[in-house]
Design a protein around this motif. Structure first.
Motif, PDB file in Angstrom:
ATOM      1  N   ALA A   1     -52.761  27.149  18.471  1.00  0.00           N
ATOM      2  CA  ALA A   1     -53.604  27.581  19.482  1.00  0.00           C
ATOM      3  C   ALA A   1     -54.889  26.787  19.809  1.00  0.00           C
ATOM      4  O   ALA A   1     -54.951  26.209  21.016  1.00  0.00           O
ATOM      5  CB  ALA A   1     -53.977  29.100  19.396  1.00  0.00           C
ATOM      6  N   PHE A   2     -55.537  26.619  18.649  1.00  0.00           N
ATOM      7  CA  PHE A   2     -56.878  25.694  18.649  1.00  0.00           C
ATOM      8  C   PHE A   2     -56.284  24.347  19.031  1.00  0.00           C
ATOM      9  O   PHE A   2     -56.982  23.772  19.944  1.00  0.00           O
ATOM     10  CB  PHE A   2     -57.555  25.750  17.446  1.00  0.00           C
ATOM     11  N   ARG A   3     -55.378  23.718  18.554  1.00  0.00           N
ATOM     12  CA  ARG A   3     -54.844  22.403  18.814  1.00  0.00           C
ATOM     13  C   ARG A   3     -54.504  22.161  20.340  1.00  0.00           C
ATOM     14  O   ARG A   3     -55.108  21.330  20.938  1.00  0.00           O
ATOM     15  CB  ARG A   3     -53.765  22.212  17.933  1.00  0.00           C
ATOM     16  N   GLU A   4     -53.721  23.159  20.952  1.00  0.00           N
ATOM     17  CA  GLU A   4     -53.402  22.956  22.178  1.00  0.00           C
ATOM     18  C   GLU A   4     -54.572  23.176  23.031  1.00  0.00           C
ATOM     19  O   GLU A   4     -54.888  22.675  24.201  1.00  0.00           O
ATOM     20  CB  GLU A   4     -52.474  24.110  22.502  1.00  0.00           C
ATOM     21  N   GLU A   5     -55.770  24.176  22.670  1.00  0.00           N
ATOM     22  CA  GLU A   5     -57.179  24.209  23.432  1.00  0.00           C
ATOM     23  C   GLU A   5     -57.761  22.804  23.638  1.00  0.00           C
ATOM     24  O   GLU A   5     -57.910  22.321  24.732  1.00  0.00           O
ATOM     25  CB  GLU A   5     -58.092  25.132  22.943  1.00  0.00           C
ATOM     26  N   LEU A   6     -57.560  22.153  22.576  1.00  0.00           N
ATOM     27  CA  LEU A   6     -58.211  20.900  22.336  1.00  0.00           C
ATOM     28  C   LEU A   6     -57.672  19.740  23.261  1.00  0.00           C
ATOM     29  O   LEU A   6     -58.262  18.788  23.722  1.00  0.00           O
ATOM     30  CB  LEU A   6     -58.753  20.433  20.968  1.00  0.00           C
TER      31      LEU A   6
ATOM     32  N   LEU B   1     -60.903  19.204   2.470  1.00  0.00           N
ATOM     33  CA  LEU B   1     -60.427  20.573   2.863  1.00  0.00           C
ATOM     34  C   LEU B   1     -59.603  20.481   4.173  1.00  0.00           C
ATOM     35  O   LEU B   1     -58.267  20.914   4.252  1.00  0.00           O
ATOM     36  CB  LEU B   1     -61.512  21.528   3.176  1.00  0.00           C
ATOM     37  N   ALA B   2     -60.188  19.952   5.371  1.00  0.00           N
ATOM     38  CA  ALA B   2     -59.536  19.814   6.414  1.00  0.00           C
ATOM     39  C   ALA B   2     -60.173  18.972   7.319  1.00  0.00           C
ATOM     40  O   ALA B   2     -61.294  18.336   7.172  1.00  0.00           O
ATOM     41  CB  ALA B   2     -59.499  21.261   7.355  1.00  0.00           C
ATOM     42  N   PRO B   3     -59.410  18.405   8.518  1.00  0.00           N
ATOM     43  CA  PRO B   3     -60.203  17.394   9.367  1.00  0.00           C
ATOM     44  C   PRO B   3     -61.119  18.043  10.144  1.00  0.00           C
ATOM     45  O   PRO B   3     -61.336  19.276  10.337  1.00  0.00           O
ATOM     46  CB  PRO B   3     -58.821  17.141  10.444  1.00  0.00           C
ATOM     47  N   GLY B   4     -62.284  17.292  10.456  1.00  0.00           N
ATOM     48  CA  GLY B   4     -63.381  17.347  11.242  1.00  0.00           C
ATOM     49  C   GLY B   4     -62.955  17.194  12.601  1.00  0.00           C
ATOM     50  O   GLY B   4     -62.245  16.562  13.122  1.00  0.00           O
ATOM     51  N   MET B   5     -63.668  18.275  13.523  1.00  0.00           N
ATOM     52  CA  MET B   5     -63.249  17.838  14.752  1.00  0.00           C
ATOM     53  C   MET B   5     -63.370  16.736  15.465  1.00  0.00           C
ATOM     54  O   MET B   5     -62.556  16.003  16.279  1.00  0.00           O
ATOM     55  CB  MET B   5     -64.105  19.126  15.704  1.00  0.00           C
TER      56      MET B   5
ATOM     57  N   ASN C   1     -59.707  14.570  13.284  1.00  0.00           N
ATOM     58  CA  ASN C   1     -58.923  15.379  14.531  1.00  0.00           C
ATOM     59  C   ASN C   1     -59.135  14.482  15.642  1.00  0.00           C
ATOM     60  O   ASN C   1     -58.057  14.570  16.517  1.00  0.00           O
ATOM     61  CB  ASN C   1     -59.344  16.550  14.742  1.00  0.00           C
ATOM     62  N   CYS C   2     -59.964  13.661  15.733  1.00  0.00           N
ATOM     63  CA  CYS C   2     -60.319  12.657  17.056  1.00  0.00           C
ATOM     64  C   CYS C   2     -59.483  11.474  16.624  1.00  0.00           C
ATOM     65  O   CYS C   2     -58.879  10.971  17.625  1.00  0.00           O
ATOM     66  CB  CYS C   2     -61.742  12.619  17.389  1.00  0.00           C
TER      67      CYS C   2
ATOM     68  N   CYS D   1     -54.407  20.231   9.521  1.00  0.00           N
ATOM     69  CA  CYS D   1     -54.779  20.458  11.049  1.00  0.00           C
ATOM     70  C   CYS D   1     -56.372  21.006  11.134  1.00  0.00           C
ATOM     71  O   CYS D   1     -56.792  21.677  10.063  1.00  0.00           O
ATOM     72  CB  CYS D   1     -53.912  21.520  11.686  1.00  0.00           C
ATOM     73  N   LEU D   2     -56.881  20.609  12.068  1.00  0.00           N
ATOM     74  CA  LEU D   2     -58.452  21.173  12.044  1.00  0.00           C
ATOM     75  C   LEU D   2     -58.428  22.857  12.514  1.00  0.00           C
ATOM     76  O   LEU D   2     -57.783  23.383  13.263  1.00  0.00           O
ATOM     77  CB  LEU D   2     -58.810  20.589  13.713  1.00  0.00           C
ATOM     78  N   PRO D   3     -59.094  23.419  11.687  1.00  0.00           N
ATOM     79  CA  PRO D   3     -59.298  24.903  11.894  1.00  0.00           C
ATOM     80  C   PRO D   3     -60.397  25.241  12.685  1.00  0.00           C
ATOM     81  O   PRO D   3     -61.665  24.470  12.443  1.00  0.00           O
ATOM     82  CB  PRO D   3     -59.674  25.406  10.358  1.00  0.00           C
ATOM     83  N   PRO D   4     -60.727  26.414  13.327  1.00  0.00           N
ATOM     84  CA  PRO D   4     -61.891  26.621  13.998  1.00  0.00           C
ATOM     85  C   PRO D   4     -63.224  26.572  12.994  1.00  0.00           C
ATOM     86  O   PRO D   4     -62.774  27.295  12.097  1.00  0.00           O
ATOM     87  CB  PRO D   4     -61.552  28.077  14.711  1.00  0.00           C
ATOM     88  N   GLN D   5     -64.130  26.486  13.572  1.00  0.00           N
ATOM     89  CA  GLN D   5     -65.391  26.378  12.570  1.00  0.00           C
ATOM     90  C   GLN D   5     -65.288  25.786  11.190  1.00  0.00           C
ATOM     91  O   GLN D   5     -65.890  26.140  10.506  1.00  0.00           O
ATOM     92  CB  GLN D   5     -66.015  28.070  12.332  1.00  0.00           C
ATOM     93  N   ASN D   6     -64.202  24.805  11.287  1.00  0.00           N
ATOM     94  CA  ASN D   6     -63.906  24.277   9.996  1.00  0.00           C
ATOM     95  C   ASN D   6     -63.647  25.222   8.731  1.00  0.00           C
ATOM     96  O   ASN D   6     -63.872  24.653   7.643  1.00  0.00           O
ATOM     97  CB  ASN D   6     -65.081  23.133   9.604  1.00  0.00           C
TER      98      ASN D   6
END
Length: 221
Positions: free
Chosen positions: A25-30, A57-61, A65-66, A115-120
């Motif tokens: 859902a977060f991916r689709e928002e972005l 840990l995870a990609p940064g926004m 992710n960019c 995948c990018l998580p909300p609030q990292n």
């Protein structure tokens, strides 16, 4: 035997991986707001037959992710790639773009959650869901002899993936852990984030001290 031989699945998730509803859902928002960004699972960045695996840990926004390449486009990547170049684990010029021509030497960079998580902040279930990709990455690269965990959560995630008891391998900056049953060592560093460097929790010299230890384990070829 390393305990990884049975993990022969794909090493990276598909571009439209459906497994974590919150992350989808977060991916689709972005994608709607920034259609020119990568906005998808970020594949590992690697050289051939790497001996060093670096785990975030995870990609940064506005980073991976960019741009679509781990640790590319944000401050953490500035410090990481500067250090990799200094220690011979990369060559070229880092320009914070995936098309800058930079290549890795004897190294691979990945994230525990692709995948990018909300609030990292990925959740425990999201970390566990992505774990097979970490295990498959390890199984597909038997040349790995050193693993660098950037931050406590990456450290604990890696140990859990190998079914090793976390209490037996406490996280500490510049710590080195021999892993029973695995022909590799685990090294720890505070994450190379802007927050950690701005607050003095991690200095460039402290980060270099970790790579000094890693080069003792895997000397430059």
């Amino acid at each position: 035997m390393s305990g990884l031989e049975g993990n022969t699945g794909p090493v990276d998730p598909p571009m439209d991986c459906p497994d974590c509803p919150r992350l989808v859902a977060f991916r689709e928002e972005l994608r709607a707001v920034h259609p020119d960004w990568h906005n998808a699972p970020v594949a590992s960045f690697t050289s051939k037959a790497p001996r060093l695996l670096i785990i975030g840990l995870a990609p940064g926004m506005k980073g991976a992710n960019c741009t679509g390449r781990p640790f590319t486009g944000d401050y953490a990547g500035d410090l990481l790639y500067q250090t990799l170049l200094e220690y011979g684990f990369a060559q070229g010029t880092y320009l914070a773009r995936s098309d800058d021509g930079l290549t890795l030497c004897d190294a691979m960079i990945t994230n525990a959650v692709r995948c990018l998580p909300p609030q990292n902040k990925p959740t425990g279930p999201e970390i566990r869901t992505c774990r097979p990709y970490l295990l498959s990455t390890l199984a597909a690269n038997p040349s790995i002899r050193a693993v660098l965990a950037l931050g406590r959560i990456a450290h604990e995630t890696f140990l859990s993936a190998l079914e090793l008891r976390r209490a037996s391998f406490p996280f500490a900056h510049c710590a080195e852990h021999d892993l029973p049953g695995h022909d590799m060592s685990l090294f720890d560093s505070y994450h190379c984030s802007r927050y950690n460097t701005n607050t003095g929790r991690l200095t460039e010299d402290m980060f270099r001290s970790v790579f000094d230890k890693i080069r003792t384990r895997i000397p430059e070829a």
